[in-house]
Design a protein around this motif. Structure first.
Motif, PDB file in Angstrom:
ATOM      1  N   TYR A  13       0.886  -1.215  -0.010  1.00  0.00           N
ATOM      2  CA  TYR A  13      -0.062   0.108   0.171  1.00  0.00           C
ATOM      3  C   TYR A  13       0.950   1.179  -0.032  1.00  0.00           C
ATOM      4  CZ  TYR A  13      -3.041   3.418   1.589  1.00  0.00           C
ATOM      5  OH  TYR A  13      -3.681   4.955   1.630  1.00  0.00           O
ATOM      6  N   ARG A  17       1.364   4.421  -2.534  1.00  0.00           N
ATOM      7  CA  ARG A  17       1.124   5.556  -2.092  1.00  0.00           C
ATOM      8  C   ARG A  17       2.607   6.464  -2.861  1.00  0.00           C
ATOM      9  NH1 ARG A  17      -2.522   7.313   1.591  1.00  0.00           N
ATOM     10  NH2 ARG A  17      -1.771   9.535   1.312  1.00  0.00           N
ATOM     11  N   LEU A  20       2.323   7.241  -6.070  1.00  0.00           N
ATOM     12  CA  LEU A  20       1.339   8.490  -6.788  1.00  0.00           C
ATOM     13  C   LEU A  20       2.137   9.533  -6.442  1.00  0.00           C
ATOM     14  CD1 LEU A  20      -2.092   7.481  -5.072  1.00  0.00           C
ATOM     15  CD2 LEU A  20      -1.575   7.554  -7.417  1.00  0.00           C
ATOM     16  N   GLU A  23       4.696  10.372  -9.067  1.00  0.00           N
ATOM     17  CA  GLU A  23       4.029  10.381 -10.514  1.00  0.00           C
ATOM     18  C   GLU A  23       4.583   9.003 -11.192  1.00  0.00           C
ATOM     19  OE1 GLU A  23       1.988  12.441 -11.284  1.00  0.00           O
ATOM     20  OE2 GLU A  23       2.533  14.657 -10.936  1.00  0.00           O
ATOM     21  N   TYR A  25       3.288   6.287 -10.758  1.00  0.00           N
ATOM     22  CA  TYR A  25       2.180   5.543 -10.891  1.00  0.00           C
ATOM     23  C   TYR A  25       1.563   5.314 -12.489  1.00  0.00           C
ATOM     24  CZ  TYR A  25      -3.135   4.705 -11.189  1.00  0.00           C
ATOM     25  OH  TYR A  25      -4.329   4.411 -11.506  1.00  0.00           O
ATOM     26  N   MET A  26       1.857   6.562 -13.000  1.00  0.00           N
ATOM     27  CA  MET A  26       1.399   6.413 -14.625  1.00  0.00           C
ATOM     28  C   MET A  26       2.441   5.959 -15.672  1.00  0.00           C
ATOM     29  SD  MET A  26       0.787  10.505 -14.311  1.00  0.00           S
ATOM     30  CE  MET A  26       0.947  10.948 -16.213  1.00  0.00           C
TER      31      MET A  26
ATOM     32  N   VAL B 171      -2.102   9.051 -19.201  1.00  0.00           N
ATOM     33  CA  VAL B 171      -3.440   8.823 -18.504  1.00  0.00           C
ATOM     34  C   VAL B 171      -4.681   9.048 -19.543  1.00  0.00           C
ATOM     35  CG1 VAL B 171      -2.845   9.076 -16.040  1.00  0.00           C
ATOM     36  CG2 VAL B 171      -3.032  11.084 -17.531  1.00  0.00           C
ATOM     37  N   LEU B 538      -1.706  16.085  -8.109  1.00  0.00           N
ATOM     38  CA  LEU B 538      -0.583  15.334  -9.002  1.00  0.00           C
ATOM     39  C   LEU B 538      -1.554  14.645 -10.276  1.00  0.00           C
ATOM     40  CD1 LEU B 538       0.523  14.020  -5.868  1.00  0.00           C
ATOM     41  CD2 LEU B 538       2.114  14.678  -7.391  1.00  0.00           C
ATOM     42  N   PHE B 539      -0.796  14.377 -11.298  1.00  0.00           N
ATOM     43  CA  PHE B 539      -1.260  13.922 -12.390  1.00  0.00           C
ATOM     44  C   PHE B 539      -1.598  12.469 -12.297  1.00  0.00           C
ATOM     45  CE2 PHE B 539       1.512  17.180 -14.296  1.00  0.00           C
ATOM     46  CZ  PHE B 539       0.563  17.640 -15.096  1.00  0.00           C
ATOM     47  N   SER B 540      -0.689  11.831 -11.523  1.00  0.00           N
ATOM     48  CA  SER B 540      -0.991  10.280 -10.931  1.00  0.00           C
ATOM     49  C   SER B 540      -2.363  10.229 -10.434  1.00  0.00           C
ATOM     50  CB  SER B 540       0.084   9.823 -10.333  1.00  0.00           C
ATOM     51  OG  SER B 540       1.126   9.733 -10.930  1.00  0.00           O
ATOM     52  N   LYS B 541      -2.732  11.144  -9.328  1.00  0.00           N
ATOM     53  CA  LYS B 541      -3.677  10.932  -8.707  1.00  0.00           C
ATOM     54  C   LYS B 541      -5.172  11.171  -9.523  1.00  0.00           C
ATOM     55  CE  LYS B 541      -1.907  11.701  -4.084  1.00  0.00           C
ATOM     56  NZ  LYS B 541      -1.985  12.179  -2.797  1.00  0.00           N
ATOM     57  N   GLY B 543      -5.322  10.470 -12.644  1.00  0.00           N
ATOM     58  CA  GLY B 543      -5.558   9.133 -13.096  1.00  0.00           C
ATOM     59  C   GLY B 543      -5.979   8.269 -12.337  1.00  0.00           C
ATOM     60  N   SER B 544      -5.493   8.178 -11.163  1.00  0.00           N
ATOM     61  CA  SER B 544      -6.048   6.995 -10.277  1.00  0.00           C
ATOM     62  C   SER B 544      -7.308   7.104  -9.845  1.00  0.00           C
ATOM     63  CB  SER B 544      -4.965   6.814  -9.220  1.00  0.00           C
ATOM     64  OG  SER B 544      -4.945   7.887  -8.500  1.00  0.00           O
ATOM     65  N   ARG B 547      -9.811   6.438 -12.820  1.00  0.00           N
ATOM     66  CA  ARG B 547      -9.871   4.895 -13.151  1.00  0.00           C
ATOM     67  C   ARG B 547     -10.618   4.500 -11.920  1.00  0.00           C
ATOM     68  NH1 ARG B 547      -3.564   4.422 -14.856  1.00  0.00           N
ATOM     69  NH2 ARG B 547      -3.763   5.584 -16.820  1.00  0.00           N
ATOM     70  N   THR B 597      -7.774   5.944   0.645  1.00  0.00           N
ATOM     71  CA  THR B 597      -6.700   5.280   0.264  1.00  0.00           C
ATOM     72  C   THR B 597      -5.840   5.877  -0.711  1.00  0.00           C
ATOM     73  OG1 THR B 597      -8.387   4.396  -1.445  1.00  0.00           O
ATOM     74  CG2 THR B 597      -8.194   3.088   0.506  1.00  0.00           C
ATOM     75  N   LEU B 598      -6.288   6.878  -1.492  1.00  0.00           N
ATOM     76  CA  LEU B 598      -5.361   7.704  -2.393  1.00  0.00           C
ATOM     77  C   LEU B 598      -4.740   8.979  -1.771  1.00  0.00           C
ATOM     78  CD1 LEU B 598      -7.560   7.407  -5.691  1.00  0.00           C
ATOM     79  CD2 LEU B 598      -5.813   5.732  -4.911  1.00  0.00           C
TER      80      LEU B 598
END
Lengths: 65, 621
Positions: A13, A17, A20, A23, A25-26, B171, B538-541, B543-544, B547, B597-598
């Protein structure tokens, strides 16, 4: 076993995080590894620099004072 | 006065004349406008008035009646614009200027980003850029290439292109999603997958039904059944789908005139003009209103269409901080004091351009304060109500209704039919009239004079607007959709369905925003605005979150760099009157879940410990 699973899921987990906020993650898998290795080596170098140069230097300055 | 000489057929004057009841006067005026830049007095009525009222103050203009009348759209330099004369106000003028500003209507929040998040966002962005460069170095991008261009400068290589390929592409599945149903309260998404990290997509053949929080369907008029759809179909059978001509030539139909009159009535102004495209309404009309030598004070967060229009016009653009009336006043003062750049001449005109609801920030313009400023410094006000018309205010008439301000005080009201009315197109509505004169004199002569002036702005646009002269006229079924939905909102259909929708939207908005605050995420904007941006940075966030919500059957839209500042990624929820409390509760439960969770609970504001009430129909707030 239960404890191990718990620790694993905890680590998973927080690794998620971490990906995330950085960056990662993507991005693609190899890019993720690339950045991870880069960051780890950066920290290692920093550690080495502190251990070999900064610490002796400060102790020298302190003892001189 | 730039009249396009190639396209000045005899029909132009005739058409304008036919649209106004006192065609003789207007015809003379239009002709005078086109041929000479300076106009003389128009008949005996005006001379009579000039004896009684020596000076009127039109917006931004102090003019002498009877000898020379300046009005909006008149592009010659105004002697008084930028030179406000501070005359002592009479009592009723003062009353006219003070608005009962209710502070609760300004209730908005723009929480600052926590330092650590800002630092991480920057750090993450550097990583993405770095990886992008490496990726570009090692692999050739999977895109079309320019061929046979030896010796030419590359056409498509800039930062935005790089950004699209190496940040947005990763993304890309969160945007531009194909749908296969009406985007009402729920929407059916066509599922797709990617095997090469967003370069290409493949359809899986399955579909997902989601709760739709991504459409600007404020009043829920995006329906495939019901009175709007039925009447549109009827109109389609009667008039066809297009006139294949512009309004100024052969494209004008009775339905357009009906729509214009209805829009004017709906907004509470004298006249309106409609266009087939919302974006073009801004982009193509602003250049005919402002020109080089004019000053435009534009809000920082104005929409791209406004910015494009202003740039096309060649006017000097000064940007003031978002919704910051004090900064606006400073800009105005400085502009009036220093005059035009280099020469120091007074500005031809000064226009303040603001939006009603800012679609990315969810904030509502501080209209009463800006109106005060505009009157004090004698500037014009252009209000873009793209998101607010229909969506806000007790009667759903937009920002002026929300603040209980007379819509005639705003010089130029612009809006679109795309959002609340579930259709397409845009309008400009307005009047150009000396309000002080209107209030002071109730006698018939003045009224006659007023009504001759009321439609000046719109008639000017009918002649000079590029969108009116060259763009295809609005498609009849689309116009019918607007007419029917507008009549429902205004209650002209004899039911209270419209009122119910407006109320439902207001309730949904308040409930949803308060609940989000309770969850602890950062939301921007006014508590009454139906656009709710939730900051994730954030870009990742982005996307996440998108999704994850899609896996839970919720369709939302993430907003990133080109539309927002680079570091302020956000998820934008667009509420609708079509959403039920159960749907919103389901969404909120899931948001609460994933915000844990995120890691989206950035807010440091105190949270309301009490459960949030959702008001039922019988209760009134």
């Amino acid at each position: 076993m239960k404890l191990l699973e718990k620790v694993l899921s905890f680590l998973q987990y927080w690794y998620f995080r971490y990906t995330l906020v950085t960056e990662l993650y993507m991005v693609e898998k190899w890019e993720r590894h690339f950045i991870n290795i880069f960051l780890v080596s950066l920290f290692c170098l920093l550690f080495y620099f502190n251990h070999k140069i900064l610490l002796p230097a400060t102790s020298l300055v302190l003892s001189a004072g | 006065m730039v009249g396009d000489w190639r396209r000045r057929p005899v029909g132009r004057e005739r058409q304008v004349e036919s649209q106004v009841p006192w065609s003789g006067t207007i015809g003379t005026r239009i002709e005078a406008m086109a041929t000479t830049s300076r106009r003389t007095c128009v008949g005996t009525t005006l001379t009579e008035i000039s004896e009684t009222e020596q000076r009127i103050q039109a917006n931004g203009i102090t003019s002498r009646l009877g000898c020379r009348v300046n009005n909006n759209g008149y592009a010659k330099a105004h002697p008084a614009n930028g030179h406000p004369r501070f005359i002592r106000e009479s009592k009723d003028e003062k009353e006219n200027r003070t608005y009962p500003i209710k502070l609760s209507k300004y209730n908005e929040s723009f929480e600052k980003v926590p330092f650590i998040t800002a630092a991480l966002t920057h750090f993450g962005f550097y990583i993405l850029m770095f990886l992008g460069f490496i990726n570009q170095l090692l692999f050739t991008p999977n895109v079309a290439k320019e061929r046979k261009r030896k010796g030419y400068a590359p056409l498509y290589e800039n930062f935005e292109q790089f950004y699209l390929r190496y940040v947005y592409r990763r993304v890309r599945d969160c945007w531009n999603r194909p749908i296969c149903s009406v985007p009402g309260a729920t929407v059916v998404l066509k599922d797709r997958t990617t095997n090469d990290y967003g370069w290409t997509f493949e359809f899986t053949g399955t579909e997902t039904k989601c709760i739709n929080l991504g459409s600007y369907n404020y009043l829920g008029f995006a329906e495939s059944t019901g009175p709007c759809a039925e009447e549109s179909i009827r109109t389609l059978k009667k008039f066809g789908c297009s006139s294949c001509s512009s309004r100024l030539e052969l494209g004008s139909m009775p339905i357009h005139n009906e729509l214009e009159q209805l829009t004017a009535r709906f907004l509470g102004v004298e006249d309106a003009i409609v266009f087939g495209m919302g974006f073009a309404t801004n982009t193509l009309n602003l250049p005919s209103l402002v020109s080089a030598g004019s000053l435009v004070l534009s809000d920082e967060k104005n929409h791209a269409s406004v910015i494009l229009g202003l740039r096309l016009s060649g006017a000097i653009i000064r940007v003031f901080k978002h919704n910051n009336v004090k900064h606006l006043e400073d800009c105005l003062k400085k502009a009036i004091l220093l005059g035009q750049q280099n020469t120091g001449e007074p500005w031809k005109k000064i226009i303040i351009v603001v939006e009603g609801i800012y679609s990315m920030e969810g904030s509502i313009v501080h209209l009463p304060e800006i109106l005060k400023l505009k009157k004090k410094y004698k500037a014009y006000l252009y209000l873009d109500e793209a998101h607010s018309t229909g969506a806000i205010g007790k009667r759903g008439r937009g920002i002026c209704d929300y603040y209980d301000v007379d819509p005639r005080e705003v010089d130029i009201l612009m809006g679109t039919f795309t959002k609340s009315f579930g259709s397409a197109g845009g309008y400009i509505a307005g009047t150009k009239v000396a309000n002080i004169l209107r209030n002071k004199h109730k006698n018939t002569a003045v009224h006659l004079f007023n009504s001759a002036f009321l439609q000046t702005l719109i008639n000017y646009l009918r002649v000079h607007s590029h969108a009116h002269s060259y763009a295809m006229s609005m498609s009849p079924p689309i116009a019918q959709q607007i007419i029917t939905s507008m009549k429902i909102i205004a209650g002209e259909d004899g039911t209270d369905a419209g009122k119910k929708r407006t109320k439902q939207l207001a309730r949904n908005t308040r409930y949803f925003r308060r609940k989000l605050n309770q969850i602890g995420v950062i939301t921007y904007g006014n508590e009454n605005s139906p656009v709710v941006p939730m900051l994730v940075y954030l870009f990742s966030k982005i996307g996440s979150v998108v999704r994850t919500l899609t896996t839970r059957n919720i369709a939302t839209v993430g907003v990133g760099f080109p539309a927002t500042p680079l570091m302020e990624g956000r998820i934008r929820f667009c509420l609708s009157a079509a959403h039920t409390k159960e749907q919103l509760d389901y969404v909120l439960k899931n948001i609460e879940d994933i915000s844990g969770t995120l890691g989206l609970k950035y807010s440091n504001k105190p949270r309301d410990p009490n459960p949030i009430e959702y008001y039922s129909d019988s209760e009134t707030e």
